[in-house]
Design an enzyme around this catalytic site. Structure first.
Site, PDB file in Angstrom:
ATOM      1  N   ARG A 153       0.820  -1.214   0.000  1.00  0.00           N
ATOM      2  CA  ARG A 153       0.000   0.000   0.000  1.00  0.00           C
ATOM      3  C   ARG A 153       0.858   1.269   0.000  1.00  0.00           C
ATOM      4  NH1 ARG A 153      -2.224  -3.619  -1.484  1.00  0.00           N
ATOM      5  NH2 ARG A 153      -4.103  -4.623  -0.688  1.00  0.00           N
ATOM      6  N   SER A 203     -11.169  -1.589   2.572  1.00  0.00           N
ATOM      7  CA  SER A 203     -10.536  -2.013   3.823  1.00  0.00           C
ATOM      8  C   SER A 203     -10.113  -0.775   4.613  1.00  0.00           C
ATOM      9  CB  SER A 203      -9.317  -2.884   3.535  1.00  0.00           C
ATOM     10  OG  SER A 203      -9.695  -4.064   2.874  1.00  0.00           O
ATOM     11  N   GLU A 273      -5.763   2.271   6.574  1.00  0.00           N
ATOM     12  CA  GLU A 273      -5.460   2.228   5.147  1.00  0.00           C
ATOM     13  C   GLU A 273      -6.147   3.376   4.434  1.00  0.00           C
ATOM     14  OE1 GLU A 273      -6.392  -0.859   1.529  1.00  0.00           O
ATOM     15  OE2 GLU A 273      -5.286  -1.636   3.236  1.00  0.00           O
TER      16      GLU A 273
END
EC number: 1.3.1.98
Length: 280
Positions: A153, A203, A273
């Site tokens: 990420r 998420s 996230e």
């Protein structure tokens, strides 16, 4: 901004611009620099939580206004506003394999590259060979895969104030039927396990090493916990969803409760996230 994010949350932006080509992106950045105006680049808004006071300065929206896709044998060049799912369909059409796992990601390819989005064991970096960006001064910069500093990420875009405008991907040749079957399987799994019927930013937390955020939240007794219209999804505990009229503050309060509870019970601090932007 609630009209521009999957969370359906966010106050007003001062002004939004929709560039139709890369030169216009450059011109907008140079204009902001010359006039001391802050700017924020918005893609499809799938991984974004905008604060209730909104965003000051200029929002540069790169979505369907900049979404051309070109296929040349096993190479695909996509502008940043093209949806990941649309790029995956183009790959399927030409029997190119490598993007099946990411085919259900709802965001744009530009946003996907920025956070090295992925699913089912694959990440966008697996097929990317070159990324064209506009830097904070309005100049064009090209970076190959190694220069993008891809991680979980993470990408170079986070390290510098860069704007993804075009992405080159190279695929392996495959069999149409096998590629389609894999995409259909991933789509079915996503639809059955994720709360796609409610607004969210995907998420909410990054995957902790050696475990899953959703599992930790579940065993901490937080499945379905609610703060006003913000709720830990009953379908998948890794998602915080908007039950109707949740504010950014509601979502953040619930996230803090989840983080504290999981930390107290398991000694693991869940890292967000979802990206939070806007005036505090």
């Amino acid at each position: 901004m609630k009209k521009h994010t999957y969370f359906k949350i966010g106050g007003p932006a001062d002004i939004v611009a929709y560039p139709n080509n890369i030169v216009q992106v450059q011109e907008l950045i140079k204009f902001c620099n010359e006039n001391n105006i802050e700017f924020f680049v918005l893609g499809n808004g799938t991984n974004l939580l905008v604060r209730d006071k909104g965003i000051r300065g200029l929002v540069i929206k790169i979505d369907d206004n900049l979404n051309d896709i070109k296929v040349d044998e096993n190479r695909i060049i996509a502008q940043a506003g093209a949806k990941v799912s649309r790029v995956a369909k183009e790959a399927l059409k030409h029997s190119l394999t490598g993007l099946e796992g990411a085919s259900g990601i709802p965001g744009s390819i530009g946003g996907g590259v920025t956070m090295n989005a992925g699913a089912y064991g694959t990440e966008l970096k697996d097929v990317i060979t070159n990324v064209k960006c506009v830097d904070e001064y309005g100049d064009i910069k090209d970076y190959n895969k190694d220069e993008m500093h891809f991680g979980y990420r993470h990408s170079r875009i986070h390290e510098k104030k860069l704007i993804v405008v075009e992405v080159e991907m190279v695929f392996k040749e495959g069999e149409y039927d096998k590629i389609k079957a894999a995409m259909d399987d991933y789509t079915q799994r996503r639809n059955s396990k994720q709360p796609i019927e409610l607004p969210s930013a995907g998420s909410t937390f990054k995957r902790p090493e050696g475990d899953y955020a959703g599992r930790l939240i579940d065993v901490s007794g937080l499945r379905g916990i609610r703060y006003k219209d913000a709720q830990v999804s009953e379908k998948h505990c890794g998602f915080v969803v908007n039950r109707g009229n949740a504010t950014c503050e509601d979502i953040l309060n619930l996230i803090k409760v989840v983080q504290k509870t999981v930390k107290d019970k398991h000694g693991i601090l869940l890292e967000r996230e979802v990206l939070i932007v806007g005036e505090e």
